[in-house]
Design a protein around this motif. Structure first.
Motif, PDB file in Angstrom:
ATOM      1  N   TYR A 267       6.696   7.212   8.286  1.00  0.00           N
ATOM      2  CA  TYR A 267       7.318   8.481   7.893  1.00  0.00           C
ATOM      3  C   TYR A 267       7.109   8.801   6.415  1.00  0.00           C
ATOM      4  O   TYR A 267       7.652   9.762   5.905  1.00  0.00           O
ATOM      5  CB  TYR A 267       8.816   8.459   8.235  1.00  0.00           C
ATOM      6  CG  TYR A 267       9.019   8.345   9.731  1.00  0.00           C
ATOM      7  CD1 TYR A 267       8.926   9.470  10.552  1.00  0.00           C
ATOM      8  CD2 TYR A 267       9.236   7.111  10.346  1.00  0.00           C
ATOM      9  CE1 TYR A 267       9.062   9.376  11.927  1.00  0.00           C
ATOM     10  CE2 TYR A 267       9.379   7.003  11.720  1.00  0.00           C
ATOM     11  CZ  TYR A 267       9.294   8.143  12.501  1.00  0.00           C
ATOM     12  OH  TYR A 267       9.412   8.042  13.863  1.00  0.00           O
ATOM     13  N   PHE A 268       6.330   7.973   5.723  1.00  0.00           N
ATOM     14  CA  PHE A 268       6.179   8.168   4.286  1.00  0.00           C
ATOM     15  C   PHE A 268       5.188   9.271   3.928  1.00  0.00           C
ATOM     16  O   PHE A 268       5.405  10.026   2.996  1.00  0.00           O
ATOM     17  CB  PHE A 268       5.764   6.843   3.623  1.00  0.00           C
ATOM     18  CG  PHE A 268       6.953   5.975   3.292  1.00  0.00           C
ATOM     19  CD1 PHE A 268       7.767   5.468   4.289  1.00  0.00           C
ATOM     20  CD2 PHE A 268       7.280   5.688   1.966  1.00  0.00           C
ATOM     21  CE1 PHE A 268       8.882   4.692   3.984  1.00  0.00           C
ATOM     22  CE2 PHE A 268       8.391   4.918   1.663  1.00  0.00           C
ATOM     23  CZ  PHE A 268       9.184   4.412   2.669  1.00  0.00           C
ATOM     24  N   TYR A 269       4.070   9.328   4.674  1.00  0.00           N
ATOM     25  CA  TYR A 269       2.996  10.254   4.307  1.00  0.00           C
ATOM     26  C   TYR A 269       2.578  11.096   5.506  1.00  0.00           C
ATOM     27  O   TYR A 269       2.682  10.652   6.649  1.00  0.00           O
ATOM     28  CB  TYR A 269       1.756   9.489   3.842  1.00  0.00           C
ATOM     29  CG  TYR A 269       1.989   8.566   2.678  1.00  0.00           C
ATOM     30  CD1 TYR A 269       1.954   9.049   1.381  1.00  0.00           C
ATOM     31  CD2 TYR A 269       2.247   7.212   2.888  1.00  0.00           C
ATOM     32  CE1 TYR A 269       2.165   8.200   0.298  1.00  0.00           C
ATOM     33  CE2 TYR A 269       2.459   6.353   1.819  1.00  0.00           C
ATOM     34  CZ  TYR A 269       2.421   6.845   0.529  1.00  0.00           C
ATOM     35  OH  TYR A 269       2.631   6.018  -0.519  1.00  0.00           O
ATOM     36  N   ALA A 270       2.084  12.283   5.207  1.00  0.00           N
ATOM     37  CA  ALA A 270       1.416  13.087   6.223  1.00  0.00           C
ATOM     38  C   ALA A 270       0.188  13.695   5.546  1.00  0.00           C
ATOM     39  O   ALA A 270       0.199  13.950   4.339  1.00  0.00           O
ATOM     40  CB  ALA A 270       2.346  14.179   6.746  1.00  0.00           C
ATOM     41  N   ALA A 271      -0.859  13.889   6.328  1.00  0.00           N
ATOM     42  CA  ALA A 271      -2.101  14.386   5.722  1.00  0.00           C
ATOM     43  C   ALA A 271      -2.692  15.514   6.552  1.00  0.00           C
ATOM     44  O   ALA A 271      -2.618  15.498   7.781  1.00  0.00           O
ATOM     45  CB  ALA A 271      -3.113  13.248   5.600  1.00  0.00           C
ATOM     46  N   SER A 272      -3.250  16.503   5.877  1.00  0.00           N
ATOM     47  CA  SER A 272      -4.061  17.530   6.544  1.00  0.00           C
ATOM     48  C   SER A 272      -5.483  17.363   6.016  1.00  0.00           C
ATOM     49  O   SER A 272      -5.776  16.384   5.324  1.00  0.00           O
ATOM     50  CB  SER A 272      -3.505  18.922   6.243  1.00  0.00           C
ATOM     51  OG  SER A 272      -3.613  19.193   4.863  1.00  0.00           O
ATOM     52  N   ASN A 273      -6.353  18.316   6.302  1.00  0.00           N
ATOM     53  CA  ASN A 273      -7.757  18.184   5.886  1.00  0.00           C
ATOM     54  C   ASN A 273      -7.915  17.894   4.408  1.00  0.00           C
ATOM     55  O   ASN A 273      -8.691  17.047   4.012  1.00  0.00           O
ATOM     56  CB  ASN A 273      -8.513  19.483   6.202  1.00  0.00           C
ATOM     57  CG  ASN A 273      -8.794  19.574   7.689  1.00  0.00           C
ATOM     58  OD1 ASN A 273      -8.699  18.562   8.389  1.00  0.00           O
ATOM     59  ND2 ASN A 273      -9.122  20.764   8.150  1.00  0.00           N
TER      60      ASN A 273
END
Ligand SMILES: [Zn+2]
Length: 815
Positions: free
Chosen positions: A437-443
């Motif tokens: 739940y720490f990071y989320a990434a898009s392009n």
């Protein structure tokens, strides 16, 4: 058209043909993908030891308890029944007990994903074999019905799917699917996935337009179906999840069901079935059901781009975060239906805030963050995680809270297990997956949502990226993020600036800091100040060409902050809570001389933070000076007294006693500690069935007869004659007795008694005193009776309960 373009189109067409044959790609998805927990390695002093304890203590404990309590044996009995046995009897209490085993497997699978553990893997394989053998040939899996014999609950209904309101048939399957996907992804084994697919195919055959349309009474299968869809690419699972959500609050095609002698069509607000989901605007009903529904709806919204879903979710979220969220991140104020109360009704002592509800709402908010890319959701996530989720488990990892109250008079204690045991395996699965739940990434963007020391790997802008955080969060607010792309690349690092660091404890007006902020967050990139002025939905967007060795320094000042609640929250009026960073604090008896409810924390009293490595596995405590309200010579007085606060999550690890999150800010909100009278010197005994008899002379001044603190009672006895005795080592002279009755009309089963009288011991005999007046039966008041003085070693309060009601005593004093 270039050759490359043509090739692309052909590939696309082939994909379409393939897709229409067996599955279709989603039209859309979350704009940001979570960086999986397997790629986030925490090395800090806060989470890393907790994850260790979770792996070595909590997960084995949950599996052992599932075995000890018959939850696993139920699957073996179902297997025997399928082989023809007719003498089986479901050997635990609730038909949803299957789901505890599924959640335990999910938790264990996450642990296996982060490191080999042959013993745990073997244990999981054994459980899966038993589950697979309990599945009926057509895919049906529900041990309670397959076993046959006397049903453990009327909740099963007469036949499959006939009483979905309470059967939990589909709820169980949601947890099965989540476990199956986790196990498959962790081990590559399809043993449980095959069980899940067979089950989901059955559900898809049974439910849908023109077939069964009753939705599950307890949501959860929606989340599971979406995970199964993602793991298998089988589109019908996603469609089924959406079908179940859309079926809520609609009567078309429904089969009525019997409930308490009535015939019903809809399940009502309790199960978020009062109106179609897209028309819902408020967070209502059973809070675990609600949280799983909203999380599942966010998944479906992300994958279908359904704007009506998103609009509904935003409205429901605003209602939850604006009127129904405890400062601890606790969700669901009302114990009666384990759920949401009316707006602003947030009682502290009786707060339900079930661990599962807090977890479900955490899961929902993590999805809302990835859907809306707004840090306000991560603010709520962080608040729930550090406070309302962690309070659900002991520091030792093998004791659990079901409700998470915000005040206690010593009635609360974590226990190893519950007969309704949804919470322990739920905490286990969340803790193992916390790094996810720490990071989320898009392009071209990486969202840093939470902070803890450790390393993580992800892909962004076509390059591999490692991020390394160095920090002592949550104890200190300095966070160094080293950015290490495999090759130079332009992308945006979106760093969440927590609301609490921007003078906003929650993203609504439900709570506010009562004093001006001290210091502001600062951000530096390679040592140069980065202007934080205009944040983008709570994120500092650092867009640049990143090179290995680039460093971001975030500094979040962590002064001690006082929080006050919106005036509409009656329970918190005249009260103040204390926070530091993401942590909510509380005062517990053991650090403060035993009593808390008599303390007043005046505005302006200095509060300082101090690291205590020796305490509660290492915590920052907050110290200050409070006032203790008491009685001297019949007058109410207050005296200065030191006060120590600990993080809320860490309370109830040192025995039972008083605790408060919301301390009195003014003397009128404190409970006066009365001068110990004659009653305080007495040894207390009471008739059989008395609960907490020593509360009768504990000196607590009740606020009203239904005050939930500090009373004794005989519930569930009714109509009987009962007694309380005060005995003394040497004879005492007594001529007056006062009783304050406990009576929880409207909420519980205690009423003022039918009658009562006072007796005294003369030799071995009990004799009635010669009372000068009547024996009063007033609520919310002292009932005093004077009598001809007696010299005695023992006094008895004799009570006749009302025919259909129990009774209780807040306080019995004598003079
Ligand atoms: Zn629970």
């Amino acid at each position: 058209m270039t050759r490359a373009r043509l090739a692309g189109v052909l590939a696309g067409a082939l994909l379409m043909i393939f897709a229409s044959a067996c599955s279709q790609p989603p039209k859309a998805d979350y704009p940001a993908t979570p960086v999986p927990f397997t790629d986030v390695h925490l090395t800090d002093a806060f989470w890393a030891p907790r994850l260790d304890t979770n792996r070595t203590v909590t997960i084995p404990h949950v599996i052992e308890e599932s075995e000890r309590t018959g939850r696993v044996k139920n699957f073996e009995l179902a297997k025997a029944a399928l082989a023809g046995a007719t003498d089986g009897k479901y050997c635990s209490r609730f038909p949803f007990d299957d789901s505890d085993v599924y959640k335990a497997i999910e938790a264990a699978s996450y642990a296996l994903a982060t490191g080999a553990d042959p013993e745990l893997e073997k244990s999981v394989d054994g459980l899966i074999a038993k589950i697979a053998a309990a599945q009926e040939p057509d895919g049906y899996l529900y041990a309670a019905r397959t076993i046959g014999g006397p049903p453990p609950q009327p909740w099963l209904g007469k036949e499959r799917w006939s009483y979905l309101y309470m059967s939990h048939e589909l709820y169980n399957l949601g947890h099965l699917y989540e476990a199956a996907v986790a196990h498959y992804q962790a081990t590559g084994k399809k043993s449980l996935l095959a069980v899940a697919v067979k089950s989901a195919n059955l559900v898809a055959r049974e439910f849908g337009p023109g077939r069964r349309t009753n939705p599950p009474g307890h949501e959860e299968i929606e989340i599971g179906l979406v995970k199964l869809y993602r793991a298998t690419g089988t589109r019908k699972y996603l469609d089924l999840a959406k079908f179940f959500i859309d079926a809520r609050g609609r009567t078309a095609g429904r089969v009525p069901y019997e409930n308490d002698g009535r015939t019903e069509l809809l399940y009502g607000e309790y199960a978020q079935d009062h109106k179609p989901f897209v028309e819902q605007t408020e967070a209502v009903g059973h809070a675990v059901r609600a949280g799983y529904l909203y999380a599942g709806a966010a998944d479906v919204a992300a994958l279908t781009g359904d704007a009506a879903y998103i609009a509904a979710l935003e409205k429901i979220w605003a209602d939850m975060a604006g009127t129904k969220l405890y400062i601890t991140g606790g969700i669901g104020a009302a114990g009666g239906w384990e759920g949401y109360g009316p707006p602003y009704r947030l009682p502290n002592l009786s707060a339900y805030a079930e661990t599962c509800a807090n977890i479900a709402t955490f899961l929902w908010n993590s999805r809302m963050q990835r859907l809306g890319l707004d840090a306000k959701y991560a603010d709520v996530m962080e608040r729930i995680l550090y406070n309302g989720v962690l309070s659900g488990i002991s520091l030792s990892g093998d004791r659990f809270f079901y409700p998470n109250p915000l005040a206690s008079f010593g009635q609360h204690e974590r226990v190893p297990w519950f007969s309704c045991a949804c919470c322990p395996p739920n905490v286990a699965r969340i803790l193992t997956s916390v790094p996810g739940y720490f990071y989320a990434a898009s392009n071209d963007r990486v969202y840093v949502n939470l902070f803890a020391q450790g390393r993580s790997r992800m892909k962004v802008a076509g390059t591999d990226l490692e991020l390394a955080q160095t920090t002592e969060y949550p104890w200190k607010g300095d966070i160094k993020i080293e950015v290490r792309p495999a090759r130079e690349a332009e992308f945006t690092l979106a760093v969440r600036i927590p609301g609490w660091a921007l003078n906003r404890p929650v993203p609504t007006d439900l709570y506010a800091y009562s004093e001006p902020p001290q210091g502001e967050p600062t951000l530096k990139v390679n040592g140069e100040a980065f202007e934080l002025g205009a944040l983008d939905k709570g994120y500092a967007l650092i867009k640049r060409t990143w090179r290995a060795g680039d460093v971001v320094d975030l500094s979040l000042p962590m002064p001690v902050r006082r929080v006050v609640a919106n005036e509409a929250v009656e329970a918190d009026r005249g009260r103040v809570a204390v926070e530091r960073g993401p942590l909510v604090y509380c005062a517990e008896w053991t650090d403060n001389g035993g009593r808390i409810s008599n303390l007043v924390l005046p505005d302006g009293a200095a509060l300082t933070a101090e690291m205590r490595p020796d305490l509660l596995n290492g915590v920052v405590v907050i110290k200050g000076e409070a006032e203790a309200v008491g009685e001297k010579a019949g007058r109410v007085v207050s005296e200065k007294t030191p006060v120590t606060l600990i993080p809320y999550y860490a309370w109830a690890n040192r025995g039972r006693g008083e605790m408060e999150v919301w301390l009195a800010r003014e003397p009128s909100k404190a409970r006066v500690v009365r001068e110990p009278g004659l009653a305080a010197k007495a040894a207390v005994a009471a008739s059989d069935g008395a609960v907490n008899p020593k509360r009768a002379n504990d000196g607590f001044e009740p606020e009203s007869s239904d005050d939930a603190a500090g009373y004794m009672h005989w519930w569930p006895k009714k109509g009987t004659a009962e007694w309380i005795d005060y005995s003394f080592e040497t004879p005492v002279r007594v001529s007056e007795s006062s009783v304050y009755w406990f009576d929880d009309t409207g909420g519980g089963g205690c009423r003022v008694p039918a009658s009562w009288r006072i007796l005294y011991k003369a030799g071995e005999e009990w004799l009635p005193v010669k009372a000068a007046g009547g024996y009063g039966l007033a609520k919310d008041a002292w009932n005093t009776v004077k009598f001809a003085p007696v010299r005695t070693r023992a006094l008895r309060l004799e009570i006749k309960l009302q025919e259909n009601w129990a009774a209780g005593v807040h306080e019995w004093t004598i003079k």
